[in-house]
Scaffold this motif. Structure first.
Motif, PDB file in Angstrom:
ATOM      1  N   GLY A 113      26.641  34.990  35.019  1.00  0.00           N
ATOM      2  CA  GLY A 113      27.734  34.269  34.774  1.00  0.00           C
ATOM      3  C   GLY A 113      28.987  34.731  35.674  1.00  0.00           C
ATOM      4  O   GLY A 113      29.870  34.327  35.220  1.00  0.00           O
ATOM      5  N   GLY A 114      28.649  35.230  36.776  1.00  0.00           N
ATOM      6  CA  GLY A 114      29.737  35.835  37.593  1.00  0.00           C
ATOM      7  C   GLY A 114      30.810  37.042  36.773  1.00  0.00           C
ATOM      8  O   GLY A 114      29.997  37.404  35.870  1.00  0.00           O
ATOM      9  N   PRO A 115      31.743  37.288  37.343  1.00  0.00           N
ATOM     10  CA  PRO A 115      32.225  38.251  36.881  1.00  0.00           C
ATOM     11  C   PRO A 115      33.007  38.222  35.384  1.00  0.00           C
ATOM     12  O   PRO A 115      33.453  37.029  35.194  1.00  0.00           O
ATOM     13  CB  PRO A 115      33.473  38.872  37.733  1.00  0.00           C
ATOM     14  N   CYS A 116      32.953  39.015  34.657  1.00  0.00           N
ATOM     15  CA  CYS A 116      33.382  38.686  33.226  1.00  0.00           C
ATOM     16  C   CYS A 116      34.879  38.760  33.331  1.00  0.00           C
ATOM     17  O   CYS A 116      35.649  39.540  33.980  1.00  0.00           O
ATOM     18  CB  CYS A 116      33.004  40.028  32.260  1.00  0.00           C
ATOM     19  N   SER A 117      35.562  37.594  32.590  1.00  0.00           N
ATOM     20  CA  SER A 117      37.066  37.551  32.653  1.00  0.00           C
ATOM     21  C   SER A 117      37.785  38.613  32.243  1.00  0.00           C
ATOM     22  O   SER A 117      38.919  39.230  32.866  1.00  0.00           O
ATOM     23  CB  SER A 117      37.389  36.255  32.167  1.00  0.00           C
TER      24      SER A 117
ATOM     25  N   PHE B 114      43.825  53.152  46.144  1.00  0.00           N
ATOM     26  CA  PHE B 114      43.449  51.903  45.506  1.00  0.00           C
ATOM     27  C   PHE B 114      44.513  51.600  44.533  1.00  0.00           C
ATOM     28  O   PHE B 114      45.251  52.227  43.781  1.00  0.00           O
ATOM     29  CB  PHE B 114      41.986  51.779  44.815  1.00  0.00           C
ATOM     30  N   TRP B 115      44.464  50.207  44.152  1.00  0.00           N
ATOM     31  CA  TRP B 115      45.187  49.478  42.991  1.00  0.00           C
ATOM     32  C   TRP B 115      44.396  48.547  42.363  1.00  0.00           C
ATOM     33  O   TRP B 115      43.576  47.771  42.950  1.00  0.00           O
ATOM     34  CB  TRP B 115      46.602  49.217  43.537  1.00  0.00           C
ATOM     35  N   LEU B 116      44.799  48.363  41.117  1.00  0.00           N
ATOM     36  CA  LEU B 116      43.894  47.393  40.245  1.00  0.00           C
ATOM     37  C   LEU B 116      44.601  46.077  40.277  1.00  0.00           C
ATOM     38  O   LEU B 116      44.079  45.094  39.754  1.00  0.00           O
ATOM     39  CB  LEU B 116      43.904  48.050  38.839  1.00  0.00           C
ATOM     40  N   SER B 117      45.912  46.082  40.480  1.00  0.00           N
ATOM     41  CA  SER B 117      46.628  44.562  40.655  1.00  0.00           C
ATOM     42  C   SER B 117      47.652  44.757  41.570  1.00  0.00           C
ATOM     43  O   SER B 117      48.184  45.860  41.805  1.00  0.00           O
ATOM     44  CB  SER B 117      47.132  44.366  39.176  1.00  0.00           C
ATOM     45  N   GLU B 118      47.998  43.512  41.943  1.00  0.00           N
ATOM     46  CA  GLU B 118      49.098  43.578  43.014  1.00  0.00           C
ATOM     47  C   GLU B 118      50.548  43.606  42.465  1.00  0.00           C
ATOM     48  O   GLU B 118      51.248  44.349  42.825  1.00  0.00           O
ATOM     49  CB  GLU B 118      49.154  41.900  43.514  1.00  0.00           C
TER      50      GLU B 118
ATOM     51  N   LYS C 190      46.248  42.666  32.567  1.00  0.00           N
ATOM     52  CA  LYS C 190      45.145  41.572  32.565  1.00  0.00           C
ATOM     53  C   LYS C 190      44.150  41.934  33.593  1.00  0.00           C
ATOM     54  O   LYS C 190      42.875  42.010  33.664  1.00  0.00           O
ATOM     55  CB  LYS C 190      45.529  40.131  32.170  1.00  0.00           C
ATOM     56  N   THR C 191      44.997  41.675  34.811  1.00  0.00           N
ATOM     57  CA  THR C 191      44.087  42.024  36.179  1.00  0.00           C
ATOM     58  C   THR C 191      43.649  43.354  36.360  1.00  0.00           C
ATOM     59  O   THR C 191      42.448  43.339  36.798  1.00  0.00           O
ATOM     60  CB  THR C 191      44.928  41.597  37.403  1.00  0.00           C
TER      61      THR C 191
END
Ligand code: TXA
Ligand code: MG
Length: 321
Positions: A157-161, A267-271, A276-277
């Motif tokens: 189902g693609g990546p989990c939201s 690395f970073w998890l969100s811009e 949530k991102t």
């Protein structure tokens, strides 16, 4: 998929939190296979996934709690990334609840999961589709990488939201609600909706097996999530990176990265700092870095508020040795 499940097979399915390893919850032989494939001790109970509130009458003894359930439904948390621990009825196999007097019920929102539940007419026992003690899968590929042919049926189902496991809320004790595992539905959000005190049970952060009593010596220690040692920090200045060339440093937000970090693998998890991102990418990055050639991972903790509580919980478990 629905036919396979009806015939007692174990399959991997997407949900909006993480991928699950699913079997007919009423078929003990099928459920036993879920434990076996995962390498999960039988004392760790499974979540039962439903596709209709009518199932509550069948599986739980929760008439007096129905008002709270309705408030959670009205607030939009069900269907969704929320699991409720409710007094059980005897029809739920002991194997699923590990003999407890309660059963964990989740009403998921993911359309593919909902479709499979509908077509099969079953309720599905499904833990996260990772080997016991390892990082939860947020992509079909992760399930394949962990299990290969041992789980021959994976619905992609693609990546989990959401990217992290559901919030587990215990409603089984009268007059209060207790978060057993923080998740996408936050403490603040639950407090705003429920008319009873909502608290967080800290010890349960270890429920995935880090409790001494649950450890199978020799088997688990080497599988713990992740294999690479991890150090957590709030401010990068507070931690000494011992070997920058062989370390990866992860920030919550791109803007948290100091311009003169002096570490080549950053690395970073969100811009923009969106938690949530960050949650959406967390396990994927954790797997990627764990599969890389790093000697050590340094990982920034978000603040405790909102979704930050769930992210901190997962990172603290991952860093625990
Ligand atoms: O998002 C999720 O919840 C995913 C997807 C697949 O639904 N599932 C998931 O399952 O994370 P699992 O088995 O990895 O984690 C479920 C947790 C376990 O820590 C288990 O101990 C706890 O739920 N649990 C299950 N039944 C319980 C009960 N009756 N009382 C207290 N804790 C329970
Ligand atoms: Mg799990």
């Amino acid at each position: 998929m629905a036919e396979l499940l009806r015939s007692g097979a174990v399959v991997a399915l997407p949900t909006e939190t993480v991928y699950g390893l699913a079997a007919d919850a009423m078929n003990t032989q099928a459920v036993r296979q879920v434990f076996a494939i995962k390498g999960r001790p039988l004392i760790d109970p499974l979540i039962v996934h439903i596709n209709h509130l009518n199932w509550l009458d069948e599986l739980t003894d929760s008439v007096s709690l129905r008002g709270y359930v309705e408030m959670l439904v009205e607030a939009g948390f069900w269907p969704g990334p929320l699991t409720l621990v409710l007094p059980r009825r005897k029809v739920v196999p002991d194997l699923v609840t590990a003999g407890l007097e309660t059963v964990a019920i989740r009403y998921p929102a993911h359309p593919l999961m909902r479709r499979v539940l509908d077509l099969s007419g079953l309720v599905l026992a499904a833990p996260s589709a990772n080997p016991f003690g390892y990082v939860s899968p947020t992509m079909a590929r992760h399930v394949w990488e962990s299990f290969g042919e041992r789980v021959p049926h994976i619905l992609d189902g693609g990546p989990c939201s959401a990217g992290i496991e559901s919030t587990i809320l215990d409603l089984s004790i009268e007059g209060r609600a207790t978060i057993l595992r923080p998740g996408p539905v936050t403490l603040e959000a639950l407090r705003a909706v429920l008319p009873i005190p909502v608290s967080v049970h800290r010890k349960q952060a270890d429920a995935d097996g880090k409790k001494e009593g649950l450890k199978a010596p020799g088997l688990l220690t080497r599988h713990y999530s992740p294999r690479t040692p991890m150090t957590l920090f709030s401010e990068i200045d507070s931690v000494a990176i011992s070997n920058p060339a062989e370390s990866a440093v992860v920030f919550i937000s791109k803007s948290d990265v100091p311009p003169n970090l002096g570490c080549p693998h950053c690395f970073w998890l969100s811009e923009d700092g969106s938690l949530k991102t960050a949650a959406h990418h967390l396990f994927e990055l954790l797997r990627k870095l764990d599969n890389g050639d790093y000697g050590h991972l340094y990982w920034q903790l978000p603040p405790e508020q909102g979704l930050g509580m769930a992210l901190r919980d997962r990172l603290q478990r991952a860093a625990a040795r």
